[in-house]
Write an enzyme that holds these catalytic residues in place. Structure first.
Site, PDB file in Angstrom:
ATOM      1  CD  GLN A 645      -1.652   2.279  -6.296  1.00  0.00           C
ATOM      2  OE1 GLN A 645      -0.508   1.853  -6.228  1.00  0.00           O
ATOM      3  NE2 GLN A 645      -2.231   2.862  -7.307  1.00  0.00           N
ATOM      4  CD  GLU A 712       6.122  -1.466  -6.455  1.00  0.00           C
ATOM      5  OE1 GLU A 712       6.739  -0.617  -7.367  1.00  0.00           O
ATOM      6  OE2 GLU A 712       5.543  -0.993  -5.490  1.00  0.00           O
TER       7      GLU A 712
END
Length: 745
Positions: A645, A712
């Site tokens: 990620q 994020e």
């Protein structure tokens, strides 16, 4: 022998083999009999009305079943969809084929339905419309004078407005020893996940439908379809186990879902509608935003003033907002601060969340201004940030639930070799290349929402856990399986996680880095309830060694309940099934966050990004040669998927800072590069040495797992670090993203 806890282990993705072999089916790949194909026709003007279309002529082509337009679409509920879309901003959502009015360039104006995809596509190419055009506005910069405050709405729960003003910002700036101000811009960006948007609707009869959709929220689409078409929610089933990327584009139901379901119900046939790549530019985008900053510090580098203003684009019919200007007072304490956020309504489709919405926009301006302030004060950028380190979130006057940002600075700097940096711009070289080092801070709020999960102990003593959550490619299936396995102390091959189906227990949309915390906490709640149920059954077995014991007195491992103090006293899960008359044992639990507890703290993941760039002195070509991101995000459930990620966010950072933008021609109100040939994203040759560090962080407040979310945080800090590295290499401070070579010539 006890099972080693799976949480914290780098387990490979359980569905990886299915994906790389092509066995995993996506929304547009399900084998459905008697299938019709729909192809969308899009408006070629930006604003006006449809006068006529040559539908009668096109309908004569053999194999064309129907052409749907605003003139013959079925009568629908047309309720205010805002209250049935979990990600809808305040306003009145777009309704496909509702009226002849054109609201934006690329708006769907018709759907060709044919026996084959190729025929539908051909017919769409010859369907022509005559329009009455109107004047339009699509240029944010030219219309800044029309900026206004956003409408209040439900979205403010997840996207709070700017914090209140503190002190006297003008006086503080005039008295500051050092001041830095800048105007920062970035253009439109489109998500462009690998999987195109598609919906396959199976008509089950009597108003019932099964829908295979490319979405980040099966329940969200179920609610949308049920309300728009006046169907009972139980008659609408949305399935989406595999999603080929979303990045926020699948948070809201997109128009191909509406069109597919509409046709299936009207024709009582199975229908598939797939959008092509150029049509992926006709809904949702990261909005262009213009920001202004003015920061000040005293002679010692202590920040005394923070001013941050952002003006962004939205549509004329909805107020899409982002959390752009809230970050600076959260990261840097200042006695004087003023944050302003405005919207300019334009003739465009409503923007939509795009990975790290608001954060990746705002941190660019904030961290570049901080870097300039440190340069003026002649203080190392890391030392400047440590000098202005926030021990608590002064923007809301709350302590942090946990914060290991200092360790991110320390460990990241050591891994990167920051001590080798010569602070003077243009002082480091590699042949004809100017070398620059840059760094920046990242932050992302850690959220948790309500969710439900079901846990079932099967007759074989295995565990099945269910949730409607999707897996947009982040490793959700694997991580949730790890959490579930640890709840009952079972090996991974004894656990099945069923997901991506709206008929399963409720889960919110997958986004905002809150999925593991939200759905994982629901699984923990269901697992805890199941353990109590199993112990209760064990206590009622004749001559049970577990009578009168509490859950803390036993352990669950290897398919047994055992006494903590005497592991020889045990009972197998299969024996509990036998005692339950051979029936499965199940529990379904809703996990609702304790808001009173959570509101006492600010909760955020933090990062420090370090970047090396090389800039060709003659050609201005920029290359990110290496980068390190150090992340503090609470408990890392799976270091392997988590690292992936962060790496993905780092690749996107290179794209955002140096490559990616949708170019508009405001004379036509149209995006000009609606393809992956001209919408530039990084290729393999652009990506070099990227490394990730996870800093140990213990947080007992955010949720029972202690996880903060990492979707994020890998993107917010690195783009400004790239910009800061370019300044260090060249001495030029460029505040417009993407940074192209021509700005360095």
């Amino acid at each position: 022998m006890s099972i080693k806890p799976l949480i914290g282990q780098p387990i490979s993705r359980l569905e990886g083999h299915l994906k790389v072999t092509g066995a995993a089916k996506y929304a547009g790949e399900y084998n459905v009999s008697d299938l019709l194909y729909g192809y969308v026709v899009n408006s070629t003007i930006t604003k006006g009305k449809i006068i006529s279309m040559n539908t009668d002529e096109v309908k004569k082509i053999p194999g064309i079943v129907e052409i749907f337009t605003h003139e013959n679409r079925p009568s629908l509920a047309w309720f205010d969809m805002q209250y049935s879309d979990m990600d809808a901003p305040p306003g009145s959502p777009f309704r496909p084929l509702h009226k002849p009015d054109i609201k934006y360039n690329g708006q769907p104006i018709a759907l060709i339905v044919a026996e084959t995809f190729e025929l539908a596509r051909y017919a769409a190419s010859i369907l022509k419309a005559e329009y009455q055009t109107e004047a339009f506005k699509t240029d944010l910069e030219a219309n800044l004078g029309e900026g206004r405050k956003p409408q209040p709405g439900l979205a403010t729960m997840l996207k709070p407005p700017p914090p209140k003003d503190k002190g006297d910002i003008d006086l503080a700036l005039s008295a500051a020893a050092f001041t830095s101000k800048g105007t920062f811009t970035h253009g439109t960006e489109h998500h462009n996940p690998l999987e195109l948007f598609a919906t396959t609707t199976v008509y089950e009869g009597k108003g019932k439908v099964t829908i295979y959709d490319k979405t980040q929220g099966t329940v969200n689409c179920q609610l949308y379809v049920g309300n728009v078409f006046g169907l009972h929610f139980k008659d609408v089933r949305v399935i989406s186990p595999y999603v080929g990327g979303g990045f926020g584009s699948g948070l809201r139901p997109q128009y191909q879902l509406f069109l597919s379901v509409m046709v299936a119900l009207e024709l009582k046939r199975n229908v598939r509608v797939t959008l092509d790549r150029s049509q992926m530019f006709t809904f949702g985008h990261r909005p262009p935003t213009i920001q202004k900053t003015k920061f000040g510090s005293d002679i010692n580098g202590k920040i005394t003033a923070l001013y941050h203003e952002a003006t962004a684009e939205t549509s004329l019919y909805e107020d899409y907002t982002e959390t752009v200007v809230n970050w600076a007072p959260m990261i840097y304490p200042s006695p004087n601060s003023k944050m302003e956020y405005n919207l300019v309504p334009l003739d465009v489709f409503t923007p939509i969340d795009m990975r790290a919405p608001g954060g990746s926009t705002g941190l660019h301006a904030i961290e570049s201004t901080i870097d300039d302030l440190a340069h003026q004060a002649k203080i190392d950028p890391i030392q400047f940030r440590l000098l202005n380190y926030a021990e608590r979130d002064e923007s809301v006057n709350r302590p942090f639930s946990s914060k290991e940002l200092k360790q991110c600075f320390i460990q990241g700097a050591e891994k990167f070799g920051w001590d080798k940096r010569n602070p003077e711009p243009r002082s480091m070289r590699n042949g004809n290349k100017l070398v620059g080092y840059g760094m920046a801070t990242g932050a992302w709020e850690s959220m948790i929402l309500p969710a439900r999960a079901e846990a079932i102990l099967t007759t074989e003593g295995k565990l099945i856990v269910k949730s409607a959550v999707t897996d947009i490619g982040t490793g959700t299936l694997t991580v949730m399986s790890q959490i579930a396995a640890d709840e009952l102390g079972l090996p991974l091959d004894q656990v099945t996680f069923e997901y991506g189906d709206s008929k399963m227990p409720f889960a919110p949309i997958q986004g905002g880095s809150f999925t593991v915390s939200t759905v994982g906490s629901a699984i923990k709640a269901a697992g805890k309830a199941l353990r109590k149920k199993l112990l209760k059954i064990a206590q009622h077995i004749p001559h049970s060694a577990f009578k009168g014991l509490e859950i803390e007195d036993v352990v669950f491992q290897d398919g047994y309940i055992r006494l903590k103090l005497d592991p020889s006293k045990e009972i197998a899960f299969t024996a509990l099934i036998h005692a339950n008359k051979g029936k499965v044992i199940r529990t379904k639990n809703f996990n609702v966050p304790n808001l009173l507890k959570l509101k006492k703290h600010s909760r955020a993941a933090h990062s420090a990004a370090f970047v090396e760039v090389e800039v060709d002195e003659e050609l201005g070509v920029i290359n990110v040669t290496r980068a390190v991101t150090a992340v503090a995000a609470g408990k890392i459930i799976n270091p392997k998927t988590a690292r992936s990620q962060i790496l993905g966010g780092m690749v996107w950072s290179i794209s955002k800072a140096l490559r990616e933008e949708t170019i508009s021609d405001h004379n036509f109100g149209k995006y000009m590069n609606q393809n992956l040939g001209e919408y530039h994203i990084p290729v393999h040759a652009d990506i070099h040495d990227l490394d990730v560090i996870f800093v140990e962080e213990n947080d007992e407040i955010v949720n029972e797992l202690g996880s903060k979310g990492i979707g994020e945080i890998g993107l917010v800090g690195m783009p400004p670090a790239i910009a800061n590295a370019i300044f260090h290499a060249t001495g030029k401070r460029i505040n417009e993203f993407p940074i192209h070579f021509d700005k360095l010539l």
